[in-house]
Structures are given as C-alpha cells and as structure tokens.
Motif scaffolding. Structure first.
Motif, PDB file in Angstrom:
ATOM      1  N   PRO A   1       0.829  -1.215   0.000  1.00  0.00           N
ATOM      2  CA  PRO A   1       0.000   0.000   0.000  1.00  0.00           C
ATOM      3  C   PRO A   1       0.862   1.264   0.000  1.00  0.00           C
ATOM      4  CG  PRO A   1      -0.608  -1.477   1.823  1.00  0.00           C
ATOM      5  CD  PRO A   1       0.584  -2.070   1.166  1.00  0.00           C
ATOM      6  N   LEU A   2       0.394   2.266  -0.712  1.00  0.00           N
ATOM      7  CA  LEU A   2       1.192   3.478  -0.919  1.00  0.00           C
ATOM      8  C   LEU A   2       1.661   4.117   0.388  1.00  0.00           C
ATOM      9  CD1 LEU A   2       2.363   5.504  -2.947  1.00  0.00           C
ATOM     10  CD2 LEU A   2       0.257   6.814  -2.733  1.00  0.00           C
ATOM     11  N   HIS A   3       0.779   4.183   1.406  1.00  0.00           N
ATOM     12  CA  HIS A   3       1.182   4.890   2.624  1.00  0.00           C
ATOM     13  C   HIS A   3       2.356   4.205   3.316  1.00  0.00           C
ATOM     14  CE1 HIS A   3      -1.677   1.956   4.297  1.00  0.00           C
ATOM     15  NE2 HIS A   3      -1.064   2.133   5.450  1.00  0.00           N
ATOM     16  N   LEU A   4       2.428   2.874   3.210  1.00  0.00           N
ATOM     17  CA  LEU A   4       3.573   2.167   3.805  1.00  0.00           C
ATOM     18  C   LEU A   4       4.787   2.211   2.879  1.00  0.00           C
ATOM     19  CD1 LEU A   4       1.802  -0.954   5.353  1.00  0.00           C
ATOM     20  CD2 LEU A   4       2.728   1.046   6.550  1.00  0.00           C
ATOM     21  N   ALA A   5       4.524   2.146   1.570  1.00  0.00           N
ATOM     22  CA  ALA A   5       5.613   2.177   0.582  1.00  0.00           C
ATOM     23  C   ALA A   5       6.405   3.478   0.701  1.00  0.00           C
ATOM     24  CB  ALA A   5       5.057   2.017  -0.827  1.00  0.00           C
ATOM     25  N   LEU A   6       5.684   4.586   0.770  1.00  0.00           N
ATOM     26  CA  LEU A   6       6.347   5.889   0.846  1.00  0.00           C
ATOM     27  C   LEU A   6       7.209   6.005   2.094  1.00  0.00           C
ATOM     28  CD1 LEU A   6       3.521   8.301  -0.297  1.00  0.00           C
ATOM     29  CD2 LEU A   6       5.809   8.165  -1.283  1.00  0.00           C
ATOM     30  N   LEU A   7       6.655   5.521   3.185  1.00  0.00           N
ATOM     31  CA  LEU A   7       7.364   5.645   4.452  1.00  0.00           C
ATOM     32  C   LEU A   7       8.607   4.740   4.466  1.00  0.00           C
ATOM     33  CD1 LEU A   7       6.851   7.291   6.965  1.00  0.00           C
ATOM     34  CD2 LEU A   7       5.656   5.355   7.965  1.00  0.00           C
ATOM     35  N   ALA A   8       8.431   3.491   4.047  1.00  0.00           N
ATOM     36  CA  ALA A   8       9.556   2.548   4.055  1.00  0.00           C
ATOM     37  C   ALA A   8      10.669   3.032   3.125  1.00  0.00           C
ATOM     38  CB  ALA A   8       9.079   1.149   3.640  1.00  0.00           C
ATOM     39  N   ALA A   9      10.274   3.637   2.003  1.00  0.00           N
ATOM     40  CA  ALA A   9      11.265   4.093   1.028  1.00  0.00           C
ATOM     41  C   ALA A   9      12.093   5.257   1.570  1.00  0.00           C
ATOM     42  CB  ALA A   9      10.574   4.507  -0.267  1.00  0.00           C
ATOM     43  N   HIS A  10      11.604   5.899   2.614  1.00  0.00           N
ATOM     44  CA  HIS A  10      12.392   6.962   3.237  1.00  0.00           C
ATOM     45  C   HIS A  10      13.257   6.436   4.366  1.00  0.00           C
ATOM     46  CE1 HIS A  10       9.833   9.602   0.885  1.00  0.00           C
ATOM     47  NE2 HIS A  10      10.752  10.531   1.086  1.00  0.00           N
ATOM     48  N   VAL A  11      12.775   5.378   5.022  1.00  0.00           N
ATOM     49  CA  VAL A  11      13.544   4.822   6.137  1.00  0.00           C
ATOM     50  C   VAL A  11      14.811   4.129   5.627  1.00  0.00           C
ATOM     51  CG1 VAL A  11      13.510   3.079   7.970  1.00  0.00           C
ATOM     52  CG2 VAL A  11      11.541   4.578   7.640  1.00  0.00           C
ATOM     53  N   THR A  12      14.715   3.466   4.476  1.00  0.00           N
ATOM     54  CA  THR A  12      15.882   2.757   3.944  1.00  0.00           C
ATOM     55  C   THR A  12      15.931   2.969   2.437  1.00  0.00           C
ATOM     56  OG1 THR A  12      16.890   0.589   3.568  1.00  0.00           O
ATOM     57  CG2 THR A  12      14.502   0.618   3.821  1.00  0.00           C
ATOM     58  N   ASN A  13      17.112   2.866   1.844  1.00  0.00           N
ATOM     59  CA  ASN A  13      17.146   2.903   0.379  1.00  0.00           C
ATOM     60  C   ASN A  13      17.524   1.542  -0.194  1.00  0.00           C
ATOM     61  OD1 ASN A  13      19.924   3.030   0.872  1.00  0.00           O
ATOM     62  ND2 ASN A  13      19.848   5.255   0.798  1.00  0.00           N
ATOM     63  N   ASN A  14      17.403   0.536   0.660  1.00  0.00           N
ATOM     64  CA  ASN A  14      17.691  -0.823   0.228  1.00  0.00           C
ATOM     65  C   ASN A  14      16.377  -1.522  -0.126  1.00  0.00           C
ATOM     66  OD1 ASN A  14      17.845  -3.739   0.658  1.00  0.00           O
ATOM     67  ND2 ASN A  14      19.926  -3.349   1.295  1.00  0.00           N
ATOM     68  N   ARG A  15      16.322  -2.074  -1.343  1.00  0.00           N
ATOM     69  CA  ARG A  15      15.057  -2.643  -1.798  1.00  0.00           C
ATOM     70  C   ARG A  15      14.558  -3.802  -0.940  1.00  0.00           C
ATOM     71  NH1 ARG A  15      14.956  -3.990  -7.917  1.00  0.00           N
ATOM     72  NH2 ARG A  15      17.146  -4.433  -7.588  1.00  0.00           N
ATOM     73  N   GLU A  16      15.481  -4.719  -0.599  1.00  0.00           N
ATOM     74  CA  GLU A  16      15.043  -5.878   0.194  1.00  0.00           C
ATOM     75  C   GLU A  16      14.568  -5.431   1.579  1.00  0.00           C
ATOM     76  OE1 GLU A  16      18.697  -7.002  -1.289  1.00  0.00           O
ATOM     77  OE2 GLU A  16      17.251  -6.534  -2.856  1.00  0.00           O
ATOM     78  N   GLU A  17      15.347  -4.552   2.184  1.00  0.00           N
ATOM     79  CA  GLU A  17      14.978  -4.065   3.513  1.00  0.00           C
ATOM     80  C   GLU A  17      13.641  -3.350   3.474  1.00  0.00           C
ATOM     81  OE1 GLU A  17      19.306  -3.105   5.337  1.00  0.00           O
ATOM     82  OE2 GLU A  17      17.847  -1.476   5.424  1.00  0.00           O
ATOM     83  N   ALA A  18      13.435  -2.559   2.429  1.00  0.00           N
ATOM     84  CA  ALA A  18      12.195  -1.791   2.319  1.00  0.00           C
ATOM     85  C   ALA A  18      10.995  -2.723   2.175  1.00  0.00           C
ATOM     86  CB  ALA A  18      12.267  -0.826   1.140  1.00  0.00           C
ATOM     87  N   ILE A  19      11.160  -3.784   1.404  1.00  0.00           N
ATOM     88  CA  ILE A  19      10.053  -4.740   1.247  1.00  0.00           C
ATOM     89  C   ILE A  19       9.748  -5.422   2.577  1.00  0.00           C
ATOM     90  CG2 ILE A  19       9.446  -6.989   0.248  1.00  0.00           C
ATOM     91  CD1 ILE A  19      10.428  -6.144  -2.311  1.00  0.00           C
ATOM     92  N   GLU A  20      10.814  -5.869   3.230  1.00  0.00           N
ATOM     93  CA  GLU A  20      10.658  -6.556   4.506  1.00  0.00           C
ATOM     94  C   GLU A  20       9.938  -5.658   5.515  1.00  0.00           C
ATOM     95  OE1 GLU A  20      14.087  -8.171   7.017  1.00  0.00           O
ATOM     96  OE2 GLU A  20      14.447  -8.972   4.996  1.00  0.00           O
TER      97      GLU A  20
END
Ligand code: ZN
Length: 334
Positions: free
Chosen positions: A185-204
């Motif tokens: 979901p966009l609201h979590l995607a946006l937030l996770a993408a700011h917390v980390t710039n690592n794709r695997e970490e962001a998905i997790e």
C-alpha cells in the motif's frame, strides 16, 4: 522472472548507460569494480551485463533473457561465467588460484569468459595479490567484475586496474514505486522508502506488521502532543516504549516522527509532492495551521538531537520523556 534492462535503468541510469555504451562500441573493459551500498543492484546489473555479453539474440545491448545462454546465466550454470563468493569470512587465495587455473583454458563454448567476485573487499591479502597479477595480465576475452560495499577497503592497486562504477542509493520516489508494484500500500511504501534505500529491507519493513503499528503510534503521539503533556506521556509509556524496544527500532520511530514534521513543513511550503503521510492529508492540513515554520524546524532539530542521543547511553524512557517536553515547549535538549 528475470530482471530486464529497462527496470535496472530506473535505479542506476548512469551505470547502465556506461555499460550499454561499452557493449555497443565493443569496448568492454578487462575489469570493472561495482561499488555501492547493499541493495543498490550491483549483483543484478552483473547478471544482466553477463547476459548481454553472452546472449545469442542480443538486440543492441539488451539480452533476450530467453536463449539458452541467458537462462544458464540466470541459473548460474553457464560454464564460462564464474561467481566467487566469500568462503566464510573471507575470499581465500585458493579460490582465486582455482579461478586462474580455470581461466588458463580457453572458454568452454566460446573464447569469452567472465568472472564476478562478490564482496571483493573480503579477499585476504594473498588472494588480492593473486588477483592483482591476474588483472595485470588478463587472458584475452576475459572480463572481471568485482563487487564491493566497502570501497575504502579495496587495495588501491586493484582499484587502479578497474573501471570503477558507483552505484547510487535509490531515490525514495523510485523505491516507493517499486514497492507499489510489489502490492505494498502506498502509505507504507512511501514511508519505508524513506527509512531505507535498500530494496530488500524496504520490502521486509513494509510487509512487517511492526512497521504499520509503528506508524500508527507515531501519529497517535503527534495527536496527543497537540493536546497536552499528560496524553503524550501516556502514549510514550503505554505504546511507544513497549513497541520500540531496541535502539534500531527507536531510531526508526524517531525517523517516522521527523517525517511527520517534514510533511507539515512541505505542506506550508506548498510542496505537496514531497508529502509522505499523504493518506492523512486532512489531519496534516489541520495540524499545519496550528504551528509556525520556525517551530516546525525547531522541533525537527529536537528530534534529530534525540536521535543523536540514542548513541550515548542515555536511558530510553528518560530520553523520550525529555523529547516530549522539549517538543511541547519548543525547546532543544540541554
Ligand atoms: Zn539471450
């Protein structure tokens, strides 16, 4: 499914352009050093580049992803493409010697060979010296790709023999789009993408219930702060402290709070495209009305101070209580 050129191009446009040029002009270097943080796509680009070199049906510089060579490279089964990973903590001399031995023969299926050394900074001194000789006198048709997250740990003598390509951290907007494609979901995607710039970490992170709950608590804390100290301290004791248990988690929690203040600032500056908590736009608009830019900036620096204090041995409960009082009063830490 195999990663395609166009996809990686979004993340690492400069690197991909350079590699495309070298393929198209037939000027592939003897050795490349891919350097950059974890999750920036170094390995995926290596696979793609290997396929471009060996593909039977390449169009311009793009591999077909379907021929036998492309498929064998994807499954790490191509006889002329070798992958070296650390054996335990390090890459040992024996591993490099075995590679050289292998490469002294001509290519099994063509006169082309490629090797990829992952975590090349983990080579022992002996291994690095062996490799150095190999890089100095490369066999014809041999291409090396060294990957590292620790560029400063590489021997300068090795660096000087490689074409160095730097992989940039992913911009949050690109990463958020990628997460959205993964059904996040966009609201979590946006937030996770700011917390980390690592794709695997962001998905997790964005698939973790802990993260969604963390977001909720941060919003509750902000709402309580708008009311009074007691409410805010209540949220700290009842929700924050039980939820954010170690330093890393608290650090993420403070980041989420920081982004909320940043959103208020963006809103006041009219930079709506930068807003992270966009699903709470109505609340943000309300909140932005009640605070000055000066105060928002002050509170952002107070949150940053709290983040810095996490690395000292300050008691976490005390730190959070002080943070609340400071945010409420518009004070900085003393
Ligand atoms: Zn192919």
């Amino acid at each position: 499914m195999a990663v395609v050129w166009e996809e990686l191009e979004q993340y690492q446009p400069i690197v991909l352009r350079l590699l495309a040029n070298s393929i198209e002009k037939g000027r592939v270097a003897h050795a490349y050093l891919f350097e950059g943080q974890r999750g920036t796509g170094k390995k995926e680009v290596s696979v793609l580049f290997a396929k471009s070199l060996f593909c039977f049906n390449r169009v311009e510089y793009k591999p077909c992803n379907e021929c036998i060579n492309c498929r064998r490279i994807d499954s790490r089964n191509h006889p002329d493409v070798h992958w070296i990973e650390p054996d335990g903590q390090s890459i040992k001399k024996g591993q490099i010697e075995a590679l050289q031995e292998e490469f002294s023969k001509t290519g099994v299926e063509s006169n082309q060979k490629l090797y990829v050394i992952n975590h090349a900074d983990k080579m022992t001194t002996n291994a690095a010296n062996s490799l150095l000789k190999f890089l100095e006198e490369p066999y014809r048709g041999t291409t090396a790709i060294l990957l590292t997250e620790q560029y400063h740990r590489m021997l300068t003598t090795i660096i000087s023999r490689c074409q160095v390509l730097s992989f940039q951290p992913l911009p949050p907007t690109v990463l958020a789009n990628y997460l959205k494609e993964q059904q996040i979901p966009l609201h979590l995607a946006l937030l996770a993408a700011h917390v980390t710039n690592n794709r695997e970490e962001a998905i997790e992170l964005s698939r973790d219930d802990w993260f969604a709950e963390a977001r909720k608590i941060v919003l509750q804390l902000y709402e309580a702060l708008n009311k009074n100290n007691l409410q805010a301290l209540f949220v700290i004791h009842e929700k924050w402290i039980p939820h954010f248990q170690d330093k890393q988690q608290i650090d993420i929690g403070l980041d989420l709070l920081l982004y909320l203040y940043k959103d208020l600032l963006y809103l006041q500056l009219g930079q709506l495209e930068n807003i992270i908590y966009r699903d709470r736009m109505n609340d943000l608009q309300q909140w932005a009305l009640t605070c000055s830019q000066k105060r928002i900036i002050q509170n952002m620096s107070t949150v940053l101070q709290a983040k810095a204090r996490l690395n000292t041995n300050m008691n976490v409960q005390l730190l959070m209580e002080q943070l609340i009082l400071n945010l409420k009063e518009g004070r900085t830490f003393v």
